[in-house]
Scaffold this motif. Structure first.
Motif, PDB file in Angstrom:
ATOM      1  N   HIS A   1      33.360  47.385  41.850  1.00 30.29           N
ATOM      2  CA  HIS A   1      33.179  46.834  40.671  1.00 30.29           C
ATOM      3  C   HIS A   1      32.452  47.359  39.756  1.00 30.29           C
ATOM      4  CE1 HIS A   1      29.104  46.245  42.331  1.00 30.29           C
ATOM      5  NE2 HIS A   1      29.282  44.349  40.977  1.00 30.29           N
TER       6      HIS A   1
ATOM      7  N   CYS B   1      29.054  42.994  45.376  1.00 31.26           N
ATOM      8  CA  CYS B   1      30.655  42.405  45.180  1.00 31.26           C
ATOM      9  C   CYS B   1      30.877  42.172  46.533  1.00 31.26           C
ATOM     10  CB  CYS B   1      31.799  43.217  44.697  1.00 31.26           C
ATOM     11  SG  CYS B   1      31.642  45.013  44.885  1.00 31.26           S
TER      12      CYS B   1
ATOM     13  N   PHE C   1      39.282  42.837  40.320  1.00 33.74           N
ATOM     14  CA  PHE C   1      37.873  42.393  39.992  1.00 33.74           C
ATOM     15  C   PHE C   1      36.799  43.276  40.931  1.00 33.74           C
ATOM     16  CE2 PHE C   1      38.001  37.548  38.980  1.00 33.74           C
ATOM     17  CZ  PHE C   1      37.507  37.893  37.023  1.00 33.74           C
TER      18      PHE C   1
ATOM     19  N   ASP D   1      33.690  43.981  36.202  1.00 39.60           N
ATOM     20  CA  ASP D   1      32.736  42.704  36.280  1.00 39.60           C
ATOM     21  C   ASP D   1      33.964  42.032  35.330  1.00 39.60           C
ATOM     22  OD1 ASP D   1      31.609  43.271  38.168  1.00 39.60           O
ATOM     23  OD2 ASP D   1      29.806  44.034  36.907  1.00 39.60           O
TER      24      ASP D   1
ATOM     25  N   ARG E   1      30.683  38.055  37.663  1.00 37.02           N
ATOM     26  CA  ARG E   1      32.076  37.991  36.696  1.00 37.02           C
ATOM     27  C   ARG E   1      32.148  37.477  35.903  1.00 37.02           C
ATOM     28  NH1 ARG E   1      35.487  38.283  42.508  1.00 37.02           N
ATOM     29  NH2 ARG E   1      34.968  39.958  43.448  1.00 37.02           N
TER      30      ARG E   1
END
Length: 612
Positions: A43, A64, A300, A304, A335
């Motif tokens: 990410h 993440c 994802f 982000d 995110r």
């Protein structure tokens, strides 16, 4: 590569390889005390939250949540299947990967078939590219020129042309020794059952190869040049192509910029290519399906921020509503999801040509945040001055908030809902806590007691006599047994030698038998290794979902729980009528499953009984 890889070899391999070296070849790491740290490759982040431990031979991202050993890293970063990752690590050490049952002709045949399919699709992509350059590709070249695509974009996306003849590709592949059944299986030929005729699926179309994250061609999309229907045609589902997991343009986007910060999801591959022509190289497209959890999970891990791009009409709004429902559970803190609605009559292709790249990028930057779209959608068509309408508005927003993971975003949305409705935030929090308590109120059993011979209702655990708690509530009976094996693979040693205890009428029975067979063949003790074997398949997703659900019992009683389920299934099977048992065995055989010797004998006995 036939046969299972023994657990002992995997253990030895992981003991000899250094995860710091494996990760360090792909991620810039710095020494940080006893560990190493760097920017997470799964990410986008500005400050390092990715740690690799030489002592534990493990990596973990505190941003993440990505984690695992060297094998898992290769599978996620290089998008390798489990056997390929093992082969890669073994090659580093000069080792040959042993296989149990490597002389199994059926396994050898499956491996030959897989390689044949991969080669077939690459051969086809090359064929289409060559035909674009030939005289027969003149119409396709003119179309590409009218769309303003440069030779560089055509090259980067591997665009080609499928001739108009009914058997052009079929003959070419036949000359390469590719049998027709294989061409049919991988979606290149259409087989008419009424006449037995086979012909090219793609004819007189501009061809767009669909590539996986490693750049291998796995399917095709074709845009017709004439008036034939459909205008756009994709490959069907095949052994290597599953439209619910793949995204057109993702490989090309990563090639253009390995450190992507944002990805834009558009509707079709022509939109992706047109945006690329204007220098916007971060667009991807779904392939004839709505955006799925698999799509978003993959995106994802790379960025982000995801921007959904839709037409501004009613259909676009409905598609955006479905996307909102899908993305909510993925929204961990850090995110972002945005929603971009285009002017009526425009799509990304036409809009970027009319306004230019900078104006389109401005639209993307100013797209509605998830929170704004959520409140706007819930308020649509409602008079919020009326108490009843405000209640419905709040209930809809509250339902969406309940799908979010715990975090800052969830708290902020509750605060904003409170501001817009005039209801105290504590009241909403109390409502949500009450709803969650209804699901989670049943405490774990100290030990599953013996239970009656009668079948427990769906959603009940042995001996409980009431719905199981939380994550268990939606699980079927075979899924309970399967979940125990996923969480604790060594429990397979408690199972009977034959698998006829499985409830053949349960949809999870086939997968349960496959898991049992795999655990016994490889001697696996690690749930992670078990999941890796099924990685990238629908079965893998099912097992991963079971692994994510917590087991509501202490480790010491899990074996007894599994014993109880097996005993129940055996008693249930004994109560089946001969016709029911015969139908279940016959259905498995017709589905292509190989019955054991005892099951085949039982099938013959049942057939004799029923005829008599």
């Amino acid at each position: 590569m036939a046969g299972q890889i023994p657990q002992r070899f995997i253990d030895d391999l992981l003991a000899r390889v250094d995860v710091v070296e494996v990760v360090g070849e792909r991620v810039k790491l710095k020494k940080a005390g006893r560990n190493h740290s760097g920017l997470c490759p799964f990410h986008q982040e500005k400050s390092p939250s990715f740690t690799v431990s030489a002592d534990k031979q493990f990596y973990h991202c505190f941003g993440c949540g990505a984690h695992g050993n060297a094998l898992r890293f290769l599978m996620e970063y290089d998008n390798l299947r489990f056997p390929e990752a093992v082969e890669h690590l073994a090659a580093r050490l000069g080792l040959e990967v042993p296989r149990e049952g490597a002389d199994d002709p059926r396994a050898q045949a499956r491996e030959r078939k897989r390689k044949e399919g991969v080669n077939l699709l690459e051969l086809s992509a090359s064929f289409f590219r060559e035909r674009l350059k030939m005289p027969e590709g003149q119409g396709a070249r003119e179309y590409i020129e009218r769309r303003g695509l440069s030779p560089e974009v055509v090259r980067d996306f591997g665009i080609g042309y499928a001739p108009g003849g009914w058997e052009s590709l079929k003959r070419h592949l036949g000359e390469q020794g590719v049998a027709e059944p294989v061409q049919i299986e991988y979606g290149l030929l259409v087989h008419r059952e009424d006449s037995g005729r086979t012909y090219d699926r793609f004819r007189d179309r501009v061809m767009f190869p669909i590539r996986d994250i490693r750049g291998r061609t796995i399917a095709f999309g074709g845009r017709v040049l004439g008036d034939a229907k459909p205008k756009y045609l994709n490959s069907p589902e095949t052994p290597v192509f599953h439209k619910g997991r793949e995204l057109y343009g993702l490989y090309e986007a990563r090639q253009a910029n390995p450190r992507l910060e944002r990805l834009v999801i558009v509707e079709g591959y022509m939109d992706v290519v047109a945006l690329a022509q204007f220098g916007i190289r971060n667009a991807v497209a779904t392939l004839g399906t709505a955006t799925t959890e698999d799509h978003l999970g993959r995106l994802f891990r790379m960025v982000d921020e995801v921007v959904f791009c839709f037409d501004g009409d009613r259909a676009g709004r409905q598609a955006a509503s479905r996307a909102l429902e899908t993305v909510l559970p993925q929204m961990i803190d850090g995110r972002q999801a945005r929603f971009l609605f285009l002017p009526d009559g425009e799509d990304p292709d036409t809009l970027v040509r009319r306004e230019g790249a900078e104006a389109f990028e401005d639209r993307v930057t100013c797209a509605s945040p998830l929170s704004e779209f959520l409140f706007e959608q819930a308020a649509e068509g409602r008079d919020l001055e009326r108490l009843e309408e405000r209640e419905r508005f709040a209930s809809r927003v509250l339902g969406a908030i309940g799908r979010l993971p715990a975090g800052v975003m969830k708290s902020l949305l509750l605060t904003e809902l409170s501001r817009r409705t005039g209801v105290d935030q504590s009241s909403f929090e109390s409502l949500m806590s009450r709803d969650e308590a209804v699901v989670d109120e049943a405490p774990p059993a100290e030990a599953p007691p013996e239970w009656a011979d009668s079948a427990p209702p769906r959603g009940e655990a042995p001996g409980r006599g009431r719905p199981a708690a939380g994550a268990q509530a939606s699980l079927g009976q075979m899924a309970r047994a399967l979940q125990l094996l996923v969480h604790e693979p060594t429990l397979v040693e408690r199972l009977p030698e034959d698998d006829d205890w499985c409830d053949q009428s349960d949809p999870d029975a086939g997968l349960c038998r496959e898991v049992v067979r795999l655990l016994r063949a490889g001697g696996y003790r690690s749930a992670q290794v078990l999941l890796a074997h099924f990685h990238g398949t629908p079965e893998g997703e099912r097992l991963a979902s079971l692994a994510r659900k917590p087991l509501e019992m202490p480790r010491g009683v899990r074996g007894t729980e599994l014993d109880n389920w097996v005993a129940y299934f055996q008693r249930h099977r004994q109560r089946q009528s001969p016709q029911q048992e015969y139908d279940a065995l016959l259905a498995r055989e017709r589905a292509g499953e190989r019955l054991s010797k005892e099951e085949r004998q039982r099938l013959m006995v049942l057939l004799t009984e029923l005829k008599g």
